[in-house]
Design a protein around this motif. Structure first.
Motif, mmCIF file in Angstrom:
data_model
loop_
_atom_site.group_PDB
_atom_site.id
_atom_site.type_symbol
_atom_site.label_atom_id
_atom_site.label_comp_id
_atom_site.label_asym_id
_atom_site.label_seq_id
_atom_site.Cartn_x
_atom_site.Cartn_y
_atom_site.Cartn_z
ATOM 1 N N PRO A 4 53.684 46.690 11.368
ATOM 2 C CA PRO A 4 54.084 47.421 10.160
ATOM 3 C C PRO A 4 55.503 47.123 9.689
ATOM 4 C CG PRO A 4 52.856 48.862 11.631
ATOM 5 C CD PRO A 4 53.054 47.576 12.378
ATOM 6 N N ALA A 5 56.437 46.982 10.619
ATOM 7 C CA ALA A 5 57.830 46.752 10.232
ATOM 8 C C ALA A 5 58.037 45.401 9.567
ATOM 9 C CB ALA A 5 58.739 46.869 11.457
ATOM 10 N N LEU A 6 57.070 44.486 9.736
ATOM 11 C CA LEU A 6 57.207 43.134 9.186
ATOM 12 C C LEU A 6 56.140 42.822 8.141
ATOM 13 C CD1 LEU A 6 57.888 41.207 12.528
ATOM 14 C CD2 LEU A 6 59.584 41.944 10.842
ATOM 15 N N SER A 7 55.331 43.797 7.785
ATOM 16 C CA SER A 7 54.247 43.540 6.832
ATOM 17 C C SER A 7 54.709 43.787 5.400
ATOM 18 C CB SER A 7 53.056 44.445 7.153
ATOM 19 O OG SER A 7 53.414 45.800 6.989
ATOM 20 N N ALA A 26 62.300 33.197 13.725
ATOM 21 C CA ALA A 26 61.849 32.775 12.399
ATOM 22 C C ALA A 26 60.392 32.307 12.444
ATOM 23 C CB ALA A 26 62.746 31.664 11.870
ATOM 24 N N GLU A 27 60.067 31.478 13.429
ATOM 25 C CA GLU A 27 58.702 30.951 13.553
ATOM 26 C C GLU A 27 57.688 32.052 13.831
ATOM 27 O OE1 GLU A 27 57.832 27.221 15.616
ATOM 28 O OE2 GLU A 27 59.974 27.095 16.063
ATOM 29 N N SER A 28 58.053 33.010 14.673
ATOM 30 C CA SER A 28 57.107 34.055 15.070
ATOM 31 C C SER A 28 56.978 35.167 14.043
ATOM 32 C CB SER A 28 57.527 34.654 16.419
ATOM 33 O OG SER A 28 57.509 33.669 17.438
ATOM 34 N N PHE A 29 58.061 35.468 13.336
ATOM 35 C CA PHE A 29 58.019 36.533 12.334
ATOM 36 C C PHE A 29 57.357 36.076 11.039
ATOM 37 C CE2 PHE A 29 61.649 39.687 13.595
ATOM 38 C CZ PHE A 29 61.142 39.749 14.884
ATOM 39 N N ALA A 30 57.578 34.827 10.656
ATOM 40 C CA ALA A 30 57.126 34.340 9.346
ATOM 41 C C ALA A 30 55.644 34.573 9.083
ATOM 42 C CB ALA A 30 57.485 32.867 9.186
ATOM 43 N N PRO A 31 54.740 34.275 10.035
ATOM 44 C CA PRO A 31 53.311 34.483 9.760
ATOM 45 C C PRO A 31 52.932 35.944 9.562
ATOM 46 C CG PRO A 31 53.628 33.019 11.648
ATOM 47 C CD PRO A 31 54.949 33.647 11.350
ATOM 48 N N SER A 57 55.760 28.857 7.359
ATOM 49 C CA SER A 57 54.607 28.823 6.469
ATOM 50 C C SER A 57 55.017 28.618 5.022
ATOM 51 C CB SER A 57 53.826 30.132 6.603
ATOM 52 O OG SER A 57 52.887 30.270 5.567
ATOM 53 N N GLY A 58 54.181 27.911 4.296
ATOM 54 C CA GLY A 58 54.447 27.654 2.883
ATOM 55 C C GLY A 58 54.212 28.846 1.987
ATOM 56 N N LYS A 59 53.629 29.922 2.529
ATOM 57 C CA LYS A 59 53.326 31.090 1.689
ATOM 58 C C LYS A 59 54.560 31.938 1.399
ATOM 59 C CE LYS A 59 52.211 34.683 5.088
ATOM 60 N NZ LYS A 59 51.234 35.682 5.519
ATOM 61 N N ILE A 60 55.650 31.678 2.144
ATOM 62 C CA ILE A 60 56.867 32.443 1.932
ATOM 63 C C ILE A 60 57.993 31.525 1.457
ATOM 64 C CG2 ILE A 60 56.297 34.229 3.628
ATOM 65 C CD1 ILE A 60 58.109 32.763 5.600
ATOM 66 N N LYS A 61 58.965 32.110 0.814
ATOM 67 C CA LYS A 61 60.132 31.346 0.381
ATOM 68 C C LYS A 61 61.164 31.332 1.514
ATOM 69 C CE LYS A 61 59.586 32.561 -4.500
ATOM 70 N NZ LYS A 61 60.210 33.235 -5.680
ATOM 71 N N VAL A 62 61.821 30.193 1.671
ATOM 72 C CA VAL A 62 62.831 30.058 2.714
ATOM 73 C C VAL A 62 64.121 29.549 2.087
ATOM 74 C CG1 VAL A 62 63.446 28.995 4.920
ATOM 75 C CG2 VAL A 62 61.042 29.527 4.415
ATOM 76 N N HIS A 63 65.206 30.230 2.412
ATOM 77 C CA HIS A 63 66.525 29.865 1.892
ATOM 78 C C HIS A 63 67.434 29.649 3.093
ATOM 79 C CE1 HIS A 63 69.427 29.652 -1.405
ATOM 80 N NE2 HIS A 63 70.254 30.390 -0.694
ATOM 81 N N THR A 64 68.110 28.508 3.168
ATOM 82 C CA THR A 64 69.003 28.232 4.292
ATOM 83 C C THR A 64 70.441 28.077 3.800
ATOM 84 O OG1 THR A 64 68.755 25.822 4.194
ATOM 85 C CG2 THR A 64 67.144 27.045 5.521
ATOM 86 N N SER A 231 62.049 30.322 36.654
ATOM 87 C CA SER A 231 61.734 31.705 36.299
ATOM 88 C C SER A 231 62.367 32.154 34.992
ATOM 89 C CB SER A 231 62.169 32.650 37.426
ATOM 90 O OG SER A 231 63.529 32.458 37.753
ATOM 91 N N ALA A 232 63.164 31.280 34.372
ATOM 92 C CA ALA A 232 63.710 31.620 33.055
ATOM 93 C C ALA A 232 62.579 31.675 32.033
ATOM 94 C CB ALA A 232 64.758 30.602 32.637
ATOM 95 N N LEU A 233 62.728 32.540 31.067
ATOM 96 C CA LEU A 233 61.705 32.715 30.043
ATOM 97 C C LEU A 233 61.806 31.633 28.981
ATOM 98 C CD1 LEU A 233 62.290 36.545 29.535
ATOM 99 C CD2 LEU A 233 60.429 35.513 30.851
ATOM 100 N N THR A 234 60.691 31.366 28.325
ATOM 101 C CA THR A 234 60.730 30.504 27.153
ATOM 102 C C THR A 234 61.066 31.359 25.935
ATOM 103 O OG1 THR A 234 58.391 30.840 26.598
ATOM 104 C CG2 THR A 234 58.927 29.047 28.144
ATOM 105 N N THR A 235 61.514 30.713 24.875
ATOM 106 C CA THR A 235 61.791 31.469 23.654
ATOM 107 C C THR A 235 60.519 32.119 23.124
ATOM 108 O OG1 THR A 235 61.522 29.470 22.299
ATOM 109 C CG2 THR A 235 63.761 30.043 22.991
ATOM 110 N N GLU A 236 59.385 31.440 23.293
ATOM 111 C CA GLU A 236 58.109 32.000 22.843
ATOM 112 C C GLU A 236 57.785 33.288 23.588
ATOM 113 O OE1 GLU A 236 58.597 28.890 23.723
ATOM 114 O OE2 GLU A 236 57.707 27.496 22.261
ATOM 115 N N GLN A 237 58.037 33.301 24.897
ATOM 116 C CA GLN A 237 57.740 34.492 25.692
ATOM 117 C C GLN A 237 58.565 35.694 25.240
ATOM 118 O OE1 GLN A 237 58.413 32.500 29.577
ATOM 119 N NE2 GLN A 237 56.514 33.478 30.255
ATOM 120 N N THR A 238 59.856 35.491 25.095
ATOM 121 C CA THR A 238 60.702 36.640 24.766
ATOM 122 C C THR A 238 60.497 37.134 23.344
ATOM 123 O OG1 THR A 238 62.916 37.571 25.027
ATOM 124 C CG2 THR A 238 62.791 35.382 24.009
ATOM 125 N N VAL A 239 60.248 36.238 22.405
ATOM 126 C CA VAL A 239 60.035 36.681 21.026
ATOM 127 C C VAL A 239 58.661 37.328 20.878
ATOM 128 C CG1 VAL A 239 59.929 35.995 18.608
ATOM 129 C CG2 VAL A 239 61.664 35.010 20.104
#
Length: 264
Positions: A4-7, A26-31, A57-64, A231-239
């Motif tokens: 809900p917080a990201l929809s 950015a990668e995980s939130f965008a979809p 994703s191309g469905k959203i606008k990205v500004h850098t 035993s260190a986490l990947t960025t995918e795991q923590t996000v």
């Protein structure tokens, strides 16, 4: 997955988005964002930002925007956000999310009594404490109560902000100060959703810097063990864990929530 917080139509700002955890957020939130959403990515590396943008994703606008947050003025930050919003302004969005991720570990070779250079302290706090505080204030100027948008503020904190580690006084004190700032912000603005997320030990350039340069031998051994034991986490795991915490909303605004905490 629906968070809900990201929809819906979201304005999402992420600092330190050119690599590591920031890029993964950015990668995980965008979809999860709805059509018409806009993602604003900030970091010093223009090429890194472009790599991150290319993964979204191309469905959203990205500004850098390539910017050194440690030296950016409040007016510069207003210009960056205002330009990204376009004349349509904040009211075109249903939700506004800011992720304060940009950070540095500082010099981890010294004990506290060796840290006697005022300029080193100022430079460290400029990026790690003052910049997120000022940026947060500027962000809220745009997304104030008049904008009528739901607001989420995520501060990427650390266990080091609540527990001391030898040779890491810059990092520990900076994380503690930054987290407390956002806790104060949370009680001042109870209508804003604030999360202090501690991502755990994550395989990033920052972790490798600590493993290589940490001065205290006991702490060095503990960090090196993370590498040897894998035993260190990947960025995918923590996000992914961060997303689940946001989905559950089972935390008090301003709370410190660690990757390993249960109940989320």
């Amino acid at each position: 997955m629906s968070v809900p917080a990201l929809s819906g139509r979201v304005f999402l700002l992420i600092t330190g988005a050119s690599q590591g955890i920031g890029r993964q957020i950015a990668e995980s939130f965008a979809p999860l964002l709805g059509d018409g959403s806009l993602v604003l990515l900030l970091a010093r590396s223009a090429s890194g930002l472009q790599e991150t943008a290319g993964k979204l994703s191309g469905k959203i606008k990205v500004h850098t925007v390539s910017v050194d947050l440690s030296t950016a003025t409040a007016d510069k930050l207003r210009d960056i956000i205002g330009t990204a919003l376009t004349p349509a302004g904040a009211k075109q969005f249903e939700k506004a999310v800011i992720v304060h991720n940009a950070a540095s570990v500082g010099d981890v070779s010294q004990s506290t009594v060796a840290m006697t250079d005022f300029q080193v302290w100022r430079d460290y706090y400029d990026l790690n404490v003052f910049a997120p505080a000022v940026l947060n204030g500027v962000f809220m100027e745009f997304f104030n109560a008049d904008a009528k948008v739901a607001r989420l503020v995520i501060n990427i904190t650390s266990k080091c902000g609540i527990e001391p580690f030898k040779s890491m006084a810059y990092y520990c004190s900076g994380k503690a100060a930054r987290e407390m700032f956002f806790k104060v912000f949370a009680v001042e603005y109870p209508n804003v959703n604030v999360l202090n997320y501690s991502p755990g030990p994550v395989e990033t350039d920052m972790l490798r810097t600590v493993q290589t340069n940490i001065g205290d031998p006991e702490v060095k051994e503990a960090f090196v063990q993370l590498a040897t034991s894998r035993s260190a986490l990947t960025t995918e795991q923590t996000v992914s864990r961060l997303v689940k915490i946001l989905e559950s909303q089972n935390y008090k605004s301003g709370q410190h929530v660690d990757y390993y905490d249960s109940g989320y």
